[in-house]
Write a protein that holds these residues in place. Sequence first.
Motif, PDB file in Angstrom:
ATOM      1  N   VAL A 155      -4.928  -0.740   5.102  1.00 42.49           N
ATOM      2  CA  VAL A 155      -6.299  -1.110   4.768  1.00 42.49           C
ATOM      3  C   VAL A 155      -7.125   0.096   4.332  1.00 42.49           C
ATOM      4  CG1 VAL A 155      -7.577  -0.894   6.937  1.00 42.49           C
ATOM      5  CG2 VAL A 155      -7.996  -2.845   5.462  1.00 42.49           C
ATOM      6  N   PHE A 156      -6.781   1.285   4.839  1.00 44.35           N
ATOM      7  CA  PHE A 156      -7.551   2.477   4.474  1.00 44.35           C
ATOM      8  C   PHE A 156      -6.883   3.331   3.404  1.00 44.35           C
ATOM      9  CE2 PHE A 156      -9.568   1.743   8.654  1.00 44.35           C
ATOM     10  CZ  PHE A 156     -10.898   1.836   8.282  1.00 44.35           C
ATOM     11  N   LEU A 157      -5.555   3.314   3.339  1.00 51.04           N
ATOM     12  CA  LEU A 157      -4.853   4.265   2.476  1.00 51.04           C
ATOM     13  C   LEU A 157      -4.035   3.628   1.356  1.00 51.04           C
ATOM     14  CD1 LEU A 157      -3.538   6.809   5.135  1.00 51.04           C
ATOM     15  CD2 LEU A 157      -5.669   6.882   3.828  1.00 51.04           C
ATOM     16  N   GLY A 158      -3.975   2.334   1.280  1.00 50.68           N
ATOM     17  CA  GLY A 158      -3.162   1.774   0.206  1.00 50.68           C
ATOM     18  C   GLY A 158      -2.752   0.359   0.517  1.00 50.68           C
ATOM     19  N   PRO A 159      -1.745  -0.162  -0.175  1.00 42.53           N
ATOM     20  CA  PRO A 159      -0.799   0.572  -1.020  1.00 42.53           C
ATOM     21  C   PRO A 159      -1.281   0.852  -2.434  1.00 42.53           C
ATOM     22  CG  PRO A 159      -0.207  -1.730  -0.972  1.00 42.53           C
ATOM     23  CD  PRO A 159      -1.385  -1.569  -0.051  1.00 42.53           C
ATOM     24  N   HIS A 160      -2.493   0.382  -2.780  1.00 44.83           N
ATOM     25  CA  HIS A 160      -2.988   0.548  -4.143  1.00 44.83           C
ATOM     26  C   HIS A 160      -4.192   1.479  -4.146  1.00 44.83           C
ATOM     27  CE1 HIS A 160      -0.410  -2.796  -5.179  1.00 44.83           C
ATOM     28  NE2 HIS A 160      -0.986  -3.523  -4.254  1.00 44.83           N
ATOM     29  N   PRO A 161      -4.513   2.071  -5.278  1.00 44.79           N
ATOM     30  CA  PRO A 161      -5.735   2.871  -5.368  1.00 44.79           C
ATOM     31  C   PRO A 161      -6.943   2.031  -4.962  1.00 44.79           C
ATOM     32  CG  PRO A 161      -4.373   3.189  -7.318  1.00 44.79           C
ATOM     33  CD  PRO A 161      -3.750   2.077  -6.535  1.00 44.79           C
ATOM     34  N   GLY A 162      -7.770   2.592  -4.124  1.00 43.87           N
ATOM     35  CA  GLY A 162      -8.910   1.843  -3.623  1.00 43.87           C
ATOM     36  C   GLY A 162      -8.623   1.152  -2.323  1.00 43.87           C
ATOM     37  N   GLY A 163      -7.356   1.166  -1.905  1.00 39.50           N
ATOM     38  CA  GLY A 163      -6.997   0.672  -0.579  1.00 39.50           C
ATOM     39  C   GLY A 163      -7.414  -0.760  -0.340  1.00 39.50           C
ATOM     40  N   ARG A 164      -8.158  -0.985   0.722  1.00 36.04           N
ATOM     41  CA  ARG A 164      -8.428  -2.323   1.222  1.00 36.04           C
ATOM     42  C   ARG A 164      -9.257  -3.171   0.269  1.00 36.04           C
ATOM     43  NH1 ARG A 164     -13.430  -2.558   3.480  1.00 36.04           N
ATOM     44  NH2 ARG A 164     -14.508  -0.599   3.870  1.00 36.04           N
ATOM     45  N   ARG A 165      -9.963  -2.576  -0.667  1.00 33.72           N
ATOM     46  CA  ARG A 165     -10.776  -3.378  -1.581  1.00 33.72           C
ATOM     47  C   ARG A 165      -9.912  -4.263  -2.474  1.00 33.72           C
ATOM     48  NH1 ARG A 165     -13.010   1.206  -0.311  1.00 33.72           N
ATOM     49  NH2 ARG A 165     -15.178   1.259   0.331  1.00 33.72           N
ATOM     50  N   LEU A 166      -8.620  -3.951  -2.567  1.00 31.88           N
ATOM     51  CA  LEU A 166      -7.695  -4.794  -3.309  1.00 31.88           C
ATOM     52  C   LEU A 166      -6.792  -5.598  -2.370  1.00 31.88           C
ATOM     53  CD1 LEU A 166      -6.598  -2.290  -6.097  1.00 31.88           C
ATOM     54  CD2 LEU A 166      -8.374  -4.036  -6.202  1.00 31.88           C
ATOM     55  N   TYR A 167      -7.138  -5.605  -1.078  1.00 33.64           N
ATOM     56  CA  TYR A 167      -6.264  -6.237  -0.095  1.00 33.64           C
ATOM     57  C   TYR A 167      -6.324  -7.755  -0.156  1.00 33.64           C
ATOM     58  CZ  TYR A 167      -3.685  -6.251   4.315  1.00 33.64           C
ATOM     59  OH  TYR A 167      -2.742  -6.408   5.281  1.00 33.64           O
ATOM     60  N   GLY A 168      -7.409  -8.324  -0.722  1.00 34.22           N
ATOM     61  CA  GLY A 168      -7.491  -9.762  -0.908  1.00 34.22           C
ATOM     62  C   GLY A 168      -7.839 -10.547   0.333  1.00 34.22           C
ATOM     63  N   VAL A 169      -8.596  -9.958   1.261  1.00 41.49           N
ATOM     64  CA  VAL A 169      -9.005 -10.644   2.479  1.00 41.49           C
ATOM     65  C   VAL A 169     -10.514 -10.539   2.604  1.00 41.49           C
ATOM     66  CG1 VAL A 169      -8.705 -10.813   4.975  1.00 41.49           C
ATOM     67  CG2 VAL A 169      -6.825 -10.028   3.549  1.00 41.49           C
ATOM     68  N   SER A 170     -11.155 -11.646   2.970  1.00 36.19           N
ATOM     69  CA  SER A 170     -12.611 -11.689   2.973  1.00 36.19           C
ATOM     70  C   SER A 170     -13.241 -10.817   4.044  1.00 36.19           C
ATOM     71  CB  SER A 170     -13.076 -13.139   3.171  1.00 36.19           C
ATOM     72  OG  SER A 170     -12.648 -13.630   4.445  1.00 36.19           O
ATOM     73  N   ASP A 171     -12.522 -10.522   5.125  1.00 32.20           N
ATOM     74  CA  ASP A 171     -13.126  -9.773   6.229  1.00 32.20           C
ATOM     75  C   ASP A 171     -12.707  -8.312   6.229  1.00 32.20           C
ATOM     76  OD1 ASP A 171     -10.460 -10.117   6.953  1.00 32.20           O
ATOM     77  OD2 ASP A 171     -10.933 -10.171   9.087  1.00 32.20           O
ATOM     78  N   ALA A 172     -12.425  -7.747   5.058  1.00 27.16           N
ATOM     79  CA  ALA A 172     -11.919  -6.374   5.001  1.00 27.16           C
ATOM     80  C   ALA A 172     -12.877  -5.388   5.651  1.00 27.16           C
ATOM     81  CB  ALA A 172     -11.651  -5.975   3.550  1.00 27.16           C
ATOM     82  N   GLU A 173     -14.178  -5.551   5.424  1.00 30.36           N
ATOM     83  CA  GLU A 173     -15.153  -4.628   6.005  1.00 30.36           C
ATOM     84  C   GLU A 173     -15.139  -4.721   7.533  1.00 30.36           C
ATOM     85  OE1 GLU A 173     -16.951  -2.427   4.436  1.00 30.36           O
ATOM     86  OE2 GLU A 173     -16.445  -3.013   2.380  1.00 30.36           O
ATOM     87  N   THR A 224     -12.774 -11.385  14.518  1.00 30.39           N
ATOM     88  CA  THR A 224     -13.091 -12.289  13.414  1.00 30.39           C
ATOM     89  C   THR A 224     -12.418 -13.634  13.659  1.00 30.39           C
ATOM     90  OG1 THR A 224     -13.254 -10.439  11.867  1.00 30.39           O
ATOM     91  CG2 THR A 224     -12.925 -12.629  10.928  1.00 30.39           C
ATOM     92  N   LEU A 225     -13.201 -14.715  13.646  1.00 30.11           N
ATOM     93  CA  LEU A 225     -12.665 -16.034  13.948  1.00 30.11           C
ATOM     94  C   LEU A 225     -12.166 -16.765  12.715  1.00 30.11           C
ATOM     95  CD1 LEU A 225     -15.299 -17.232  16.567  1.00 30.11           C
ATOM     96  CD2 LEU A 225     -13.097 -16.124  16.957  1.00 30.11           C
ATOM     97  N   ARG A 226     -12.611 -16.344  11.525  1.00 27.75           N
ATOM     98  CA  ARG A 226     -12.195 -17.027  10.305  1.00 27.75           C
ATOM     99  C   ARG A 226     -12.150 -16.012   9.168  1.00 27.75           C
ATOM    100  NH1 ARG A 226     -14.187 -22.917   8.408  1.00 27.75           N
ATOM    101  NH2 ARG A 226     -12.889 -23.340  10.224  1.00 27.75           N
ATOM    102  N   LYS A 227     -11.162 -16.166   8.290  1.00 25.89           N
ATOM    103  CA  LYS A 227     -11.073 -15.300   7.115  1.00 25.89           C
ATOM    104  C   LYS A 227     -10.451 -16.079   5.974  1.00 25.89           C
ATOM    105  CE  LYS A 227      -8.372 -12.212   8.963  1.00 25.89           C
ATOM    106  NZ  LYS A 227      -7.631 -10.924   9.074  1.00 25.89           N
ATOM    107  N   THR A 228     -10.615 -15.558   4.769  1.00 26.90           N
ATOM    108  CA  THR A 228     -10.058 -16.189   3.581  1.00 26.90           C
ATOM    109  C   THR A 228      -9.138 -15.213   2.872  1.00 26.90           C
ATOM    110  OG1 THR A 228     -12.014 -17.593   3.273  1.00 26.90           O
ATOM    111  CG2 THR A 228     -10.577 -17.278   1.361  1.00 26.90           C
ATOM    112  N   PHE A 229      -7.909 -15.650   2.628  1.00 29.73           N
ATOM    113  CA  PHE A 229      -6.949 -14.886   1.842  1.00 29.73           C
ATOM    114  C   PHE A 229      -7.043 -15.327   0.384  1.00 29.73           C
ATOM    115  CE2 PHE A 229      -5.143 -14.744   6.086  1.00 29.73           C
ATOM    116  CZ  PHE A 229      -4.679 -13.442   6.196  1.00 29.73           C
TER     117      PHE A 229
END
Length: 283
Positions: A155-173, A224-229
């Motif tokens: 979530v912090f280091l990858g696997p892609h540039p920008g890390g978690r912002r490309l993780y595709g989960v609504s509760d990343a923050e 977190t009780l609910r999230k969206t993938f």
Amino acid sequence: MDRRALADFLRGRRERIAPADVGLPRGPRRRTPGLRREEVAQLAYISTEYYTRLEQARGPHPSREVLAQLARALRLTDAERTHLHHLAGAPPGPPPGPSREVRQSILDLLDRLPLTGAIVVSATFEVLAWNGLACALMEDFSALPRRDRNLVRRVFLGPHPGGRRLYGVSDAEAFARASTQRLRAAAARYPGDPELTGLIGELRAGSEEFALLWAEQEVGADTTLRKTFDHPLVGPVTVDCDVLDLTDRDQRVVLYTATPGSPSEEALRLLSVVGDPHPRVPG
């Protein structure tokens, strides 16, 4: 040191472990219900004579190092490890590191859950076990090396540039903050674990965001009780997240389910058909 109670405890723990549990063949002439004494000694890196004397209640006072090696060889839980130290007259220090061994009953549970994605995570957020629906919903954990199965690292280091912002989960923050807080609490429980220390150092050096969150010194974490993938095949999948704490091993089972009759439940049903052909635990 209670030599007789220690001997009985060691014998009982040894006899409950099947050879296959530690990667040993059973063999045609095995009469022992569990491991042989020499096998425990080998796994604990001590001599067979020394271990035999312990089981015969005539051994010397074992050092903390020997007790730690016996606890690993006999696959003791944290409670059993503490009991072993007290029997030997050497109250235990903090556990050397978080447990990575998942109980067989939990592994069986993962496979029996209908329309539920499930993973088991360690105190350091390493994914230790999973079922097919979790792989179909999240990612194929069995295709990743152990290092990349750590959710905090990803979530912090990858696997892609920008890390978690490309993780595709609504509760990343929220996950970023909560995982940092839980990692700080784990570091206090396992101060001598070099792997955990290395992970934290890597995150602080590689992620400015983690370094800032770490500096806040927070340890409380809301769940977190609910999230969206944002799934690439079936689109958004909103799931409820329930967590079962396995306190004896400092692990958590995370369950992902959808509201009955919802589009997300239909998406999970489709993903369950797709499934995942790989093992539920790393090989």
